[in-house]
Design a protein around this motif. Structure first.
Motif, PDB file in Angstrom:
ATOM      1  N   GLU A   1      30.316  43.683  21.298  1.00 40.81           N
ATOM      2  CA  GLU A   1      30.836  42.579  20.488  1.00 40.81           C
ATOM      3  C   GLU A   1      31.657  41.615  21.331  1.00 40.81           C
ATOM      4  OE1 GLU A   1      33.573  41.850  16.479  1.00 40.81           O
ATOM      5  OE2 GLU A   1      32.839  43.861  16.985  1.00 40.81           O
ATOM      6  N   GLU A   2      32.435  42.143  22.251  1.00 37.49           N
ATOM      7  CA  GLU A   2      33.312  41.307  23.066  1.00 37.49           C
ATOM      8  C   GLU A   2      32.555  40.624  24.198  1.00 37.49           C
ATOM      9  OE1 GLU A   2      37.814  41.749  24.891  1.00 37.49           O
ATOM     10  OE2 GLU A   2      36.617  43.533  24.509  1.00 37.49           O
ATOM     11  N   LEU A   3      31.658  41.347  24.846  1.00 36.61           N
ATOM     12  CA  LEU A   3      30.917  40.799  25.981  1.00 36.61           C
ATOM     13  C   LEU A   3      29.713  39.993  25.536  1.00 36.61           C
ATOM     14  CD1 LEU A   3      30.493  40.650  29.056  1.00 36.61           C
ATOM     15  CD2 LEU A   3      29.291  42.846  28.922  1.00 36.61           C
ATOM     16  N   GLY A   4      29.073  40.434  24.459  1.00 33.44           N
ATOM     17  CA  GLY A   4      27.932  39.704  23.936  1.00 33.44           C
ATOM     18  C   GLY A   4      26.622  39.981  24.635  1.00 33.44           C
ATOM     19  N   GLU A   5      26.596  40.933  25.552  1.00 32.31           N
ATOM     20  CA  GLU A   5      25.392  41.289  26.289  1.00 32.31           C
ATOM     21  C   GLU A   5      25.622  42.648  26.936  1.00 32.31           C
ATOM     22  OE1 GLU A   5      24.736  38.917  29.862  1.00 32.31           O
ATOM     23  OE2 GLU A   5      26.802  38.203  29.733  1.00 32.31           O
ATOM     24  N   PRO A   6      24.544  43.330  27.338  1.00 28.19           N
ATOM     25  CA  PRO A   6      24.720  44.644  27.967  1.00 28.19           C
ATOM     26  C   PRO A   6      25.032  44.540  29.460  1.00 28.19           C
ATOM     27  CG  PRO A   6      22.394  44.159  27.718  1.00 28.19           C
ATOM     28  CD  PRO A   6      23.134  43.014  27.058  1.00 28.19           C
ATOM     29  N   PHE A   7      25.538  45.629  30.012  1.00 26.35           N
ATOM     30  CA  PHE A   7      25.617  45.780  31.463  1.00 26.35           C
ATOM     31  C   PHE A   7      24.211  46.110  31.977  1.00 26.35           C
ATOM     32  CE2 PHE A   7      29.878  46.661  29.945  1.00 26.35           C
ATOM     33  CZ  PHE A   7      30.685  45.981  30.844  1.00 26.35           C
ATOM     34  N   ARG A   8      23.808  45.467  33.067  1.00 30.05           N
ATOM     35  CA  ARG A   8      22.412  45.603  33.498  1.00 30.05           C
ATOM     36  C   ARG A   8      22.236  46.077  34.941  1.00 30.05           C
ATOM     37  NH1 ARG A   8      18.785  43.454  29.906  1.00 30.05           N
ATOM     38  NH2 ARG A   8      19.597  42.061  28.293  1.00 30.05           N
ATOM     39  N   THR A   9      23.206  45.859  35.809  1.00 32.12           N
ATOM     40  CA  THR A   9      23.050  46.238  37.208  1.00 32.12           C
ATOM     41  C   THR A   9      24.141  47.233  37.606  1.00 32.12           C
ATOM     42  OG1 THR A   9      24.462  44.471  38.091  1.00 32.12           O
ATOM     43  CG2 THR A   9      22.136  43.942  37.712  1.00 32.12           C
ATOM     44  N   ALA A  10      23.939  47.879  38.754  1.00 33.99           N
ATOM     45  CA  ALA A  10      24.926  48.820  39.276  1.00 33.99           C
ATOM     46  C   ALA A  10      25.010  48.663  40.786  1.00 33.99           C
ATOM     47  CB  ALA A  10      24.557  50.257  38.908  1.00 33.99           C
ATOM     48  N   GLY A  11      26.216  48.397  41.272  1.00 34.08           N
ATOM     49  CA  GLY A  11      26.455  48.342  42.704  1.00 34.08           C
ATOM     50  C   GLY A  11      27.299  49.528  43.127  1.00 34.08           C
ATOM     51  N   LEU A  12      26.878  50.253  44.160  1.00 32.83           N
ATOM     52  CA  LEU A  12      27.595  51.433  44.632  1.00 32.83           C
ATOM     53  C   LEU A  12      28.222  51.138  45.992  1.00 32.83           C
ATOM     54  CD1 LEU A  12      25.733  52.645  42.417  1.00 32.83           C
ATOM     55  CD2 LEU A  12      25.588  54.712  43.817  1.00 32.83           C
ATOM     56  N   CYS A  13      29.477  51.551  46.162  1.00 37.94           N
ATOM     57  CA  CYS A  13      30.182  51.438  47.432  1.00 37.94           C
ATOM     58  C   CYS A  13      30.693  52.819  47.840  1.00 37.94           C
ATOM     59  CB  CYS A  13      31.368  50.480  47.342  1.00 37.94           C
ATOM     60  SG  CYS A  13      30.930  48.753  47.078  1.00 37.94           S
ATOM     61  N   PHE A  14      30.473  53.191  49.086  1.00 39.59           N
ATOM     62  CA  PHE A  14      30.911  54.473  49.631  1.00 39.59           C
ATOM     63  C   PHE A  14      32.029  54.193  50.637  1.00 39.59           C
ATOM     64  CE2 PHE A  14      29.072  58.831  51.064  1.00 39.59           C
ATOM     65  CZ  PHE A  14      30.345  59.314  51.286  1.00 39.59           C
ATOM     66  N   TYR A  15      33.260  54.581  50.258  1.00 38.48           N
ATOM     67  CA  TYR A  15      34.408  54.473  51.153  1.00 38.48           C
ATOM     68  C   TYR A  15      34.580  55.837  51.829  1.00 38.48           C
ATOM     69  CZ  TYR A  15      35.252  50.303  48.382  1.00 38.48           C
ATOM     70  OH  TYR A  15      35.113  49.086  47.740  1.00 38.48           O
ATOM     71  N   ARG A  16      34.178  55.935  53.101  1.00 32.35           N
ATOM     72  CA  ARG A  16      34.081  57.223  53.773  1.00 32.35           C
ATOM     73  C   ARG A  16      35.443  57.809  54.125  1.00 32.35           C
ATOM     74  NH1 ARG A  16      30.034  54.261  57.736  1.00 32.35           N
ATOM     75  NH2 ARG A  16      31.598  52.686  57.168  1.00 32.35           N
ATOM     76  N   ASP A  17      36.403  56.964  54.407  1.00 36.49           N
ATOM     77  CA  ASP A  17      37.763  57.397  54.751  1.00 36.49           C
ATOM     78  C   ASP A  17      38.686  56.200  54.572  1.00 36.49           C
ATOM     79  OD1 ASP A  17      37.477  55.769  57.083  1.00 36.49           O
ATOM     80  OD2 ASP A  17      36.730  57.481  58.223  1.00 36.49           O
ATOM     81  N   GLY A  18      39.953  56.345  55.003  1.00 36.16           N
ATOM     82  CA  GLY A  18      40.920  55.283  54.784  1.00 36.16           C
ATOM     83  C   GLY A  18      40.658  54.013  55.558  1.00 36.16           C
ATOM     84  N   ARG A  19      39.782  54.078  56.554  1.00 34.14           N
ATOM     85  CA  ARG A  19      39.455  52.870  57.318  1.00 34.14           C
ATOM     86  C   ARG A  19      38.491  51.965  56.569  1.00 34.14           C
ATOM     87  NH1 ARG A  19      37.584  56.031  62.592  1.00 34.14           N
ATOM     88  NH2 ARG A  19      36.684  57.242  60.868  1.00 34.14           N
ATOM     89  N   ASP A  20      37.721  52.531  55.658  1.00 33.06           N
ATOM     90  CA  ASP A  20      36.817  51.706  54.848  1.00 33.06           C
ATOM     91  C   ASP A  20      37.618  50.984  53.774  1.00 33.06           C
ATOM     92  OD1 ASP A  20      34.625  52.380  56.304  1.00 33.06           O
ATOM     93  OD2 ASP A  20      33.723  53.703  54.797  1.00 33.06           O
ATOM     94  N   SER A  21      37.214  49.756  53.462  1.00 34.23           N
ATOM     95  CA  SER A  21      38.019  48.922  52.571  1.00 34.23           C
ATOM     96  C   SER A  21      37.173  47.768  52.057  1.00 34.23           C
ATOM     97  CB  SER A  21      39.236  48.369  53.334  1.00 34.23           C
ATOM     98  OG  SER A  21      38.803  47.534  54.407  1.00 34.23           O
ATOM     99  N   VAL A  22      37.779  46.968  51.185  1.00 35.73           N
ATOM    100  CA  VAL A  22      37.194  45.686  50.792  1.00 35.73           C
ATOM    101  C   VAL A  22      38.340  44.701  50.636  1.00 35.73           C
ATOM    102  CG1 VAL A  22      37.178  46.244  48.312  1.00 35.73           C
ATOM    103  CG2 VAL A  22      35.651  44.481  49.195  1.00 35.73           C
ATOM    104  N   ALA A  23      38.161  43.497  51.177  1.00 32.36           N
ATOM    105  CA  ALA A  23      39.215  42.490  51.188  1.00 32.36           C
ATOM    106  C   ALA A  23      39.391  41.858  49.810  1.00 32.36           C
ATOM    107  CB  ALA A  23      38.892  41.411  52.222  1.00 32.36           C
ATOM    108  N   TRP A  24      40.463  41.105  49.649  1.00 30.87           N
ATOM    109  CA  TRP A  24      40.729  40.407  48.392  1.00 30.87           C
ATOM    110  C   TRP A  24      39.561  39.490  48.035  1.00 30.87           C
ATOM    111  CZ3 TRP A  24      44.462  42.036  45.429  1.00 30.87           C
ATOM    112  CH2 TRP A  24      45.596  42.636  45.985  1.00 30.87           C
TER     113      TRP A  24
END
Length: 214
Positions: free
Chosen positions: A103-126
């Protein structure tokens, strides 16, 4: 690929199962942005982590960064619309999220992205998920985390600090926790997984998005 995961005793022997979304808690941010958080939505999450770590065809990517090409500090796998997800529990999660937010979104979720952070050195920036419709429209991105907790940090973009929450907020996510970023969050706020020091176990995040949002 090694998966040095310290599983909780309860999660290690539980069959993967999704709980109800009725207990999810919303925090209003600013400029129409909000987050919903539900710890432990997925029980048996450590089993899901172990299977994803081994069975997913993870990809290393390189990206242009100013005047040089650098390694992306995490492993990636994207499942487009209609592409089979690696585990049935992920289809269940996507369907339950679609039903809950229809009701709020008005459409379904359709895709999936997976991220594997192997240790503390893996990250994603702002960043904000603004490729496609997210740059101009309100939307939602739902993130299910399995493996060891890592901090997801959120902060308002410059000039977007009018509202009940205006400073950086931090959520440690792992072991089946769910966070949903909605409203204007992708345009008016940024999120990141900062690098972490010390012995940090691996984490996998599964990001469910509607059509045309990356």
């Amino acid at each position: 690929m090694g998966a040095d995961l310290q599983a909780s005793l309860l999660d290690a022997f539980a069959d993967p199962e999704l709980g109800s979304l009725d207990g999810i808690r919303r925090t209003e941010l600013s400029r129409g942005a909000w987050i919903d958080v539900l710890p432990g939505w997925l029980s048996g999450a450590d089993q899901v982590f172990e299977r994803l770590a081994v069975e997913v065809a993870w990809r290393e990517e390189r990206r242009q960064m100013y005047d040089r090409v650098v390694d992306v500090p995490r492993l990636l796998r994207f499942y487009g619309e209609g592409e089979q997800l690696p585990l049935p529990i992920l289809d269940e999660a996507r369907d339950q999220l679609s039903d809950h937010y229809t009701e709020e979104l008005g459409e379904p979720f359709r895709t999936a992205g997976l991220c594997f952070y192997r240790d503390g050195r893996d990250s994603v920036a702002w960043h904000g998920d603004k490729l496609g419709r997210g740059e101009h429209e309100d939307t939602m991105v739902a993130i299910l985390s399995v493996g060891e907790p890592r901090v997801l940090a959120l902060r308002p973009r410059p000039g977007n600090n009018a509202g009940p929450v205006t400073s950086t907020i931090r959520h440690p996510l792992g072991h089946g926790d769910l966070i949903v970023m909605g409203g204007s969050c992708q345009r008016t706020w940024e999120h990141a997984i900062p690098k972490a020091s010390g012995r940090i176990g691996p984490r996998i995040s599964i990001q469910f998005r509607p059509r045309g949002v990356r």
